[in-house]
Design an enzyme around this catalytic site. Structure first.
Site, short mmCIF file in Angstrom:
data_model
loop_
_atom_site.label_atom_id
_atom_site.label_comp_id
_atom_site.label_asym_id
_atom_site.label_seq_id
_atom_site.Cartn_x
_atom_site.Cartn_y
_atom_site.Cartn_z
N HIS A 113 -3.47 4.77 3.15
CA HIS A 113 -4.27 5.38 2.09
C HIS A 113 -3.39 6.16 1.14
CE1 HIS A 113 -3.83 8.84 4.83
NE2 HIS A 113 -3.95 9.57 3.72
N HIS A 201 1.63 8.33 -3.70
CA HIS A 201 2.27 7.36 -2.82
C HIS A 201 1.36 6.95 -1.67
CE1 HIS A 201 2.89 11.19 -0.72
NE2 HIS A 201 3.00 10.47 0.39
#
EC number: 3.1.4.-
Length: 258
Positions: A113, A201
């Site tokens: 995620h 990220h």
């Protein structure tokens, strides 16, 4: 003696017996220092589908050595707003090869995620309004895509874990706008906003402790390998995003974008 008098006498006798019994019980509890704890009603044990738990003692051995960043406390719910990432079989194979050929001792995440908030501590009585607010934010944004750009090394604030992540960027800065809107919501609840110098990220590997020095020495090779992969799979560099997710305790909420 009339029926009313009988009832009154019965009630009077009963009250006297109860009072005597209570006095005896109080004396007994005092003498034996007995502390009675009433059980919590079933109606409270499972509020909002979130299971009630007694005090949790953290045991890192049950979590591959990972340490909680904050103490579990009753009434506080760990909360995160994020975007799911479901890698293709090809990318998943590439991630596993990074462990084999570059990083060595490390762990592949089971799920992937990109966080849109810090991990938050939400009070129980805030949950409904918080969920509704995140839902409203999602409905104000259209679907968008993110680009997988490069590789970067990260370490958490207490230096207990190090991560290898794929940096991402969204089209038209939608990602930054969503996080900025969520930050306003955090301010309303007096919760910490997202990181000031954020690096968006998706972490895919982790290892215990502060391993930045070791992993950053490998970074040029990791980036070259990453770029080589997308030369062969250019269609997998972009990912379509159509919903936000929010996890509060053990309950998961999905919010569709426009």
């Amino acid at each position: 003696m009339t029926g009313l008098n009988l009832i009154q006498e019965y009630l009077s006798d009963t009250d006297e017996e109860i009072e005597n019994s209570n006095n005896e019980n109080k004396k007994l509890f005092k003498d034996k220092n007995i502390n009675i704890k009433l059980p919590l009603p079933e109606s409270i044990l499972s509020w909002k589908g979130v299971t009630y738990n007694e005090e949790v003692i953290d045991d890192p051995l049950k979590h591959d050595g990972r340490i909680r960043s904050f103490k579990h406390e009753r009434g506080n719910w760990a909360t995160l707003v994020y975007i799911d990432y479901l890698p293709s079989d090809n990318i998943l194979f590439w991630m596993k090869n990074v462990i084999i050929h570059f990083v060595g001792t490390s762990n592949l995440f089971e799920e992937f995620h990109m966080s849109l908030t810090r991990t938050l501590i939400l009070k129980f009585h805030w949950i409904d309004s918080f969920v509704e607010a995140v839902k409203n934010i999602a409905t104000n944004y259209q679907n968008f895509s993110i680009e997988l750009q490069s590789i970067k090394i990260y370490c958490n604030e207490d230096a207990t874990r190090t991560f290898v992540g794929i940096t991402v960027q969204s089209t038209n800065n939608i990602l930054q706008n969503i996080i900025r809107t969520l930050d306003k919501l955090m301010t309303d609840y007096q919760l910490p906003i997202y990181y000031k110098d954020a690096s968006y990220h998706i972490s895919f590997l982790w290892c215990l402790g502060d391993q930045r020095k070791k992993l950053e020495a490998l970074l040029p090779s990791l980036i070259a390998n990453f770029n080589d992969f997308f030369v062969d799979h250019p269609d997998q560099r972009y990912v379509q995003i159509d919903k936000l997710k929010c996890k509060i305790g053990n309950k998961l909420y999905n919010f569709n974008l426009q």
